[in-house]
Design a protein around this motif. Structure first.
Motif, PDB file in Angstrom:
ATOM      1  N   ILE A 130      18.018  -5.481   1.892  1.00 45.54           N
ATOM      2  CA  ILE A 130      18.063  -4.140   2.481  1.00 45.54           C
ATOM      3  C   ILE A 130      16.844  -4.011   3.386  1.00 45.54           C
ATOM      4  O   ILE A 130      15.819  -4.656   3.143  1.00 45.54           O
ATOM      5  CB  ILE A 130      18.099  -3.049   1.380  1.00 45.54           C
ATOM      6  CG1 ILE A 130      18.609  -1.738   1.951  1.00 45.54           C
ATOM      7  CG2 ILE A 130      16.771  -2.908   0.680  1.00 45.54           C
ATOM      8  CD1 ILE A 130      19.141  -0.778   0.894  1.00 45.54           C
ATOM      9  N   LEU A 131      16.963  -3.208   4.436  1.00 44.68           N
ATOM     10  CA  LEU A 131      15.834  -3.037   5.342  1.00 44.68           C
ATOM     11  C   LEU A 131      14.673  -2.354   4.633  1.00 44.68           C
ATOM     12  O   LEU A 131      14.870  -1.417   3.852  1.00 44.68           O
ATOM     13  CB  LEU A 131      16.243  -2.190   6.548  1.00 44.68           C
ATOM     14  CG  LEU A 131      17.117  -2.857   7.599  1.00 44.68           C
ATOM     15  CD1 LEU A 131      17.528  -1.838   8.660  1.00 44.68           C
ATOM     16  CD2 LEU A 131      16.395  -4.029   8.238  1.00 44.68           C
ATOM     17  N   MET A 132      13.471  -2.828   4.923  1.00 47.11           N
ATOM     18  CA  MET A 132      12.260  -2.218   4.374  1.00 47.11           C
ATOM     19  C   MET A 132      12.160  -0.786   4.908  1.00 47.11           C
ATOM     20  O   MET A 132      12.313  -0.562   6.107  1.00 47.11           O
ATOM     21  CB  MET A 132      11.036  -3.028   4.813  1.00 47.11           C
ATOM     22  CG  MET A 132       9.712  -2.484   4.333  1.00 47.11           C
ATOM     23  SD  MET A 132       9.442  -2.614   2.559  1.00 47.11           S
ATOM     24  CE  MET A 132       9.181  -4.356   2.348  1.00 47.11           C
ATOM     25  N   PRO A 133      11.927   0.187   4.025  1.00 50.21           N
ATOM     26  CA  PRO A 133      11.791   1.564   4.522  1.00 50.21           C
ATOM     27  C   PRO A 133      10.540   1.716   5.370  1.00 50.21           C
ATOM     28  O   PRO A 133       9.563   0.983   5.191  1.00 50.21           O
ATOM     29  CB  PRO A 133      11.695   2.386   3.235  1.00 50.21           C
ATOM     30  CG  PRO A 133      11.220   1.432   2.204  1.00 50.21           C
ATOM     31  CD  PRO A 133      11.743   0.079   2.593  1.00 50.21           C
ATOM     32  N   LYS A 134      10.585   2.675   6.270  1.00 49.27           N
ATOM     33  CA  LYS A 134       9.447   2.918   7.156  1.00 49.27           C
ATOM     34  C   LYS A 134       8.454   3.833   6.450  1.00 49.27           C
ATOM     35  O   LYS A 134       8.501   5.053   6.588  1.00 49.27           O
ATOM     36  CB  LYS A 134       9.927   3.524   8.462  1.00 49.27           C
ATOM     37  CG  LYS A 134      10.757   2.546   9.265  1.00 49.27           C
ATOM     38  CD  LYS A 134      11.213   3.114  10.578  1.00 49.27           C
ATOM     39  CE  LYS A 134      12.024   2.051  11.292  1.00 49.27           C
ATOM     40  NZ  LYS A 134      12.600   2.486  12.529  1.00 49.27           N
ATOM     41  N   ILE A 135       7.579   3.201   5.692  1.00 43.12           N
ATOM     42  CA  ILE A 135       6.536   3.936   4.984  1.00 43.12           C
ATOM     43  C   ILE A 135       5.175   3.415   5.446  1.00 43.12           C
ATOM     44  O   ILE A 135       5.065   2.283   5.901  1.00 43.12           O
ATOM     45  CB  ILE A 135       6.674   3.812   3.452  1.00 43.12           C
ATOM     46  CG1 ILE A 135       6.691   2.338   3.032  1.00 43.12           C
ATOM     47  CG2 ILE A 135       7.897   4.550   2.940  1.00 43.12           C
ATOM     48  CD1 ILE A 135       6.678   2.129   1.535  1.00 43.12           C
ATOM     49  N   GLU A 136       4.170   4.258   5.311  1.00 38.89           N
ATOM     50  CA  GLU A 136       2.817   3.890   5.712  1.00 38.89           C
ATOM     51  C   GLU A 136       2.148   3.173   4.539  1.00 38.89           C
ATOM     52  O   GLU A 136       1.454   3.785   3.724  1.00 38.89           O
ATOM     53  CB  GLU A 136       2.055   5.134   6.125  1.00 38.89           C
ATOM     54  CG  GLU A 136       2.713   5.869   7.298  1.00 38.89           C
ATOM     55  CD  GLU A 136       1.997   7.151   7.638  1.00 38.89           C
ATOM     56  OE1 GLU A 136       0.891   7.064   8.236  1.00 38.89           O
ATOM     57  OE2 GLU A 136       2.512   8.217   7.294  1.00 38.89           O
ATOM     58  N   LYS A 137       2.377   1.871   4.471  1.00 38.07           N
ATOM     59  CA  LYS A 137       2.014   1.091   3.288  1.00 38.07           C
ATOM     60  C   LYS A 137       0.546   1.209   2.890  1.00 38.07           C
ATOM     61  O   LYS A 137       0.243   1.399   1.712  1.00 38.07           O
ATOM     62  CB  LYS A 137       2.383  -0.382   3.492  1.00 38.07           C
ATOM     63  CG  LYS A 137       3.865  -0.613   3.559  1.00 38.07           C
ATOM     64  CD  LYS A 137       4.164  -2.070   3.836  1.00 38.07           C
ATOM     65  CE  LYS A 137       5.634  -2.227   4.154  1.00 38.07           C
ATOM     66  NZ  LYS A 137       5.925  -3.520   4.734  1.00 38.07           N
ATOM     67  N   GLN A 138      -0.362   1.090   3.828  1.00 33.80           N
ATOM     68  CA  GLN A 138      -1.785   1.129   3.471  1.00 33.80           C
ATOM     69  C   GLN A 138      -2.179   2.498   2.934  1.00 33.80           C
ATOM     70  O   GLN A 138      -2.915   2.602   1.957  1.00 33.80           O
ATOM     71  CB  GLN A 138      -2.663   0.735   4.665  1.00 33.80           C
ATOM     72  CG  GLN A 138      -2.491  -0.709   5.102  1.00 33.80           C
ATOM     73  CD  GLN A 138      -2.639  -1.702   3.953  1.00 33.80           C
ATOM     74  OE1 GLN A 138      -3.498  -1.576   3.087  1.00 33.80           O
ATOM     75  NE2 GLN A 138      -1.780  -2.713   3.931  1.00 33.80           N
ATOM     76  N   LYS A 139      -1.685   3.542   3.568  1.00 37.32           N
ATOM     77  CA  LYS A 139      -1.984   4.899   3.096  1.00 37.32           C
ATOM     78  C   LYS A 139      -1.327   5.158   1.746  1.00 37.32           C
ATOM     79  O   LYS A 139      -1.920   5.803   0.875  1.00 37.32           O
ATOM     80  CB  LYS A 139      -1.513   5.932   4.120  1.00 37.32           C
ATOM     81  CG  LYS A 139      -2.329   5.927   5.403  1.00 37.32           C
ATOM     82  CD  LYS A 139      -1.797   6.955   6.372  1.00 37.32           C
ATOM     83  CE  LYS A 139      -2.576   6.949   7.677  1.00 37.32           C
ATOM     84  NZ  LYS A 139      -2.043   7.951   8.614  1.00 37.32           N
ATOM     85  N   ILE A 140      -0.111   4.658   1.567  1.00 40.05           N
ATOM     86  CA  ILE A 140       0.596   4.808   0.295  1.00 40.05           C
ATOM     87  C   ILE A 140      -0.193   4.118  -0.821  1.00 40.05           C
ATOM     88  O   ILE A 140      -0.319   4.652  -1.933  1.00 40.05           O
ATOM     89  CB  ILE A 140       2.027   4.233   0.387  1.00 40.05           C
ATOM     90  CG1 ILE A 140       2.887   5.042   1.347  1.00 40.05           C
ATOM     91  CG2 ILE A 140       2.674   4.125  -0.996  1.00 40.05           C
ATOM     92  CD1 ILE A 140       3.274   6.412   0.869  1.00 40.05           C
ATOM     93  N   LYS A 141      -0.739   2.947  -0.531  1.00 38.55           N
ATOM     94  CA  LYS A 141      -1.538   2.236  -1.540  1.00 38.55           C
ATOM     95  C   LYS A 141      -2.742   3.065  -1.970  1.00 38.55           C
ATOM     96  O   LYS A 141      -3.052   3.154  -3.165  1.00 38.55           O
ATOM     97  CB  LYS A 141      -1.998   0.882  -0.999  1.00 38.55           C
ATOM     98  CG  LYS A 141      -0.892  -0.139  -0.890  1.00 38.55           C
ATOM     99  CD  LYS A 141      -1.414  -1.445  -0.299  1.00 38.55           C
ATOM    100  CE  LYS A 141      -0.299  -2.454  -0.110  1.00 38.55           C
ATOM    101  NZ  LYS A 141      -0.789  -3.736   0.426  1.00 38.55           N
TER     102      LYS A 141
END
Length: 143
Positions: free
Chosen positions: A9-20
């Protein structure tokens, strides 16, 4: 360490570094330390397969959390069905990314020891999810 993995499935468009950073802050609120956490984004077919195989449940769900935590070091694999997250966001008339953030933190709260098996525990879980979601703005995460 927090990983984001996508399977079929396509990776969702999330702000990975900020989410971490957000997740680390939430974990610290529960006096826990972060170990190895993997968010694995899957489709409905995969989540159903996991639900049948490991939990003996024959239905779709938005999240399955496998907890490998030890004492105050939280670790686990968090499988999220993006199909179900999308269905839920449509049904509840909620923004998809907002619902995805809720599900991300739902898995983290499970790793921190929060259950949701009874109506009372579900109410507490929802309250804790809302408190965590309120921290998103602090990290300049688009909600």
């Amino acid at each position: 360490m927090i990983q984001f993995i996508s399977e079929n499935i396509l990776m969702p468009k999330i702000e990975k570094q900020k989410i971490k950073l957000w997740i680390k802050e939430v974990i610290s609120l529960y006096d826990k330390k972060i170990g190895e956490i993997a968010f694995i984004f899957v489709n409905d077919e995969k989540i159903l397969e996991l639900n049948k195989q490991y939990l003996k449940h024959d239905y779709y769900t938005d999240i399955i959390t496998f907890d490998y935590s030890e004492v105050n070091l939280i670790s686990g694999d968090i499988f999220i069905s993006l199909d179900t997250v999308k269905s839920n966001s449509d049904e509840l008339n909620i923004d998809y990314i907002h619902e995805l953030h809720r599900i991300l933190i739902h898995g983290i709260l499970h790793l921190c020891g929060q259950g949701d098996k009874t109506p009372e525990l579900r109410a507490i879980m929802t309250e804790k999810e809302n408190m965590a979601l309120n921290l998103l703005q602090k990290h300049n995460i688009v909600v």
